[in-house]
Design a protein around this motif. Structure first.
Motif, short mmCIF file in Angstrom:
data_model
loop_
_atom_site.label_atom_id
_atom_site.label_comp_id
_atom_site.label_asym_id
_atom_site.label_seq_id
_atom_site.Cartn_x
_atom_site.Cartn_y
_atom_site.Cartn_z
N LYS A 283 0.74 -1.16 0.14
CA LYS A 283 -0.11 0.04 -0.11
C LYS A 283 0.90 1.10 -0.03
O LYS A 283 0.76 2.18 -0.98
N GLU A 287 1.42 3.84 -3.12
CA GLU A 287 1.26 5.35 -2.84
C GLU A 287 2.41 6.29 -3.30
O GLU A 287 2.31 7.43 -4.12
N GLN A 292 -1.16 3.27 -6.81
CA GLN A 292 -2.26 3.07 -6.07
C GLN A 292 -3.33 2.13 -6.68
O GLN A 292 -3.97 1.37 -5.96
#
Ligand code: SDX
Length: 382
Positions: A283, A287, A292
């Protein structure tokens, strides 16, 4: 009194067979727990390094600062490839599959190791260090070769993860990227008697050599039901194409009784604890690197799979979020499984040395289902 041997029982896929004992990693499939020599994988992923984890697996204890420094120096002292290996890398076709290349190049290392056939514990430990130390150079420089770039030699001032990324990309990695790969190497280092480890044990149990055992293991890891799943996950994400297509795509796949790569496990019927940590890493990296969408699609796939088959004990395994992690690090998709090789050499070597400490040839039985007492018919009469 004559003792009759117990009647062998048929256990397809050896799913319920304990083939031997080991003190390296413990898996609780029901609770989703993995420990390396008793230390929880989550604690190691958050606090350790790959080199420290290898020391733990091979020496069965965490190193002191001095022991770790000496062990790291041992590994870095063996980074350099035997000179002829560079010509051998050049001889590999640029379009060769990386796992074919890695299996071939690792096997070729034996040609230049004077201890290749020395079965002593000391020689096997030294060969294990060489395999761990040199495989990153083989992978990184095969990739440079196939892309028409000059070779880059390993940097002894860097650890395995950073030295690999520096060779692969021609520049030192950021701290985040180096840490991400180091965590992946920790998480993939060992996992009981998985198919590739067991295959390597069969080889070493014949008193063949460490290079042959590791070559066996690489060929076994290549399969998409095992180590090749991380690449298959990336292709799945690519095929789905977008978050709004996830649900119909996955449901249709399940309706066709097709396996969704990155899910399910022979032992884990709970969440793979390695996936737990990797998910948080994937994650953050996604990002940080503008990926994403990949993470969101993965998360959505997980939700659908949980609803559809979670009750059957089918959850994400280590390969599911390692795909987004490796992609975000900037690795080519077909280098994902070679990353698994770089790490699992630790487990393969450790288990082979453990097997040799109390060896018995591994040779199971088979249930013969063919005919009996058939006549030999001359070819003219067939
Ligand atoms: C690794 O062993 C290790 O430790 C391996 C590993 C390691 O660190 O070395 O953890 C690394 O290899 C992880 C696994 C990576 N492979 C995949 O992600 C490929 C997809 N997974 C499946 O192929 C499968 O889950 C296996 C091969 C991993 C395990 O399969 P099993 O134990 O042989 O179970 P099975 O195939 O008999 O499935 C049991 C049921 C079946 O449904 P029913 O016929 O009972 O209705 O579960 C279903 C299967 O269809 N099922 C899945 C599924 N995996 C199992 N359904 C959909 N998607 C899946 N991924």
């Amino acid at each position: 009194m004559t003792t009759t041997a117990a009647k062998p029982r048929f256990d397809k896929g050896l799913a319920n067979t304990i083939a031997s004992e080991s003190a390296m990693s413990w898996i609780d499939g029901q609770e989703g727990v993995l420990e390396y020599v008793g230390i929880d994988i989550d604690a190691l992923a958050r606090n350790s390094t790959f080199e420290e984890t290898v020391f733990l697996l091979w020496r069965r204890k965490l190193p002191t600062a001095g022991e770790l420094e000496a062990f790291s120096a041992l590994i870095r002292g063996e980074y350099a490839l035997p000179e002829p290996m560079w010509d051998i890398i050049r001889g590999v076709p640029a379009d060769a599959g990386p796992m074919h290349a890695v299996r071939t190049l690792v096997s070729a290392l034996a040609l230049f190791d004077p201890e290749a056939d020395d079965p002593s514990l000391e020689a096997n430990e030294r060969k294990g260090i060489r395999l761990l130390a040199r495989t990153p150079s083989l992978i990184a420089n095969f990739d440079r070769h196939r892309n028409g770039r000059d070779f880059i030699k390993p940097d002894k001032s860097l650890d395995v993860a950073s030295s690999f990324l520096a060779m692969l990309n021609g520049e030192r990695p950021t701290e985040t990227m180096a840490k991400a790969l180091d965590v992946c190497l920790i998480l993939h280092a060992d996992h009981g008697f998985n198919a590739s480890t067991f295959a390597g044990l069969v080889t070493i149990s014949t008193l063949s050599d460490m290079y042959s055992a590791v070559t066996t293991a690489i060929g076994t890891l290549k399969g998409p039901l095992h180590g090749g799943a991380n690449e298959a996950v990336m292709h799945l994400l690519d095929e789905i194409g977008g978050i709004d297509k996830v649900e119909p795509f996955i449901r249709a796949k399940l309706d066709r009784k097709e396996k969704v790569m990155g899910f399910g496990h022979r032992v884990y019927k709970a969440y793979d604890p390695r996936a737990t940590y990797l998910k948080t890493f994937a994650k953050k990296l996604a990002e940080d690197t503008g990926n994403q969408g990949l993470y969101e699609m993965s998360n959505r796939i997980e939700q659908i799979m949980h609803e559809a088959v979670g009750s059957k004990g089918i959850h994400p395994n280590v390969d599911f979020y390692s795909a987004t992690t490796y992609y975000s690090i900037g690795l080519a998709i077909d280098l994902f499984t070679p990353m698994f090789v770089m790490s699992r050499i630790a487990g393969w070597v450790g288990h082979c040395i453990e097997q040799l400490s109390d060896n018995r040839l591994i040779r199971p039985r088979c249930e013969y289902i063919g005919p009996h007492q058939q006549p030999y018919v001359p070819i003219a009469d067939r």
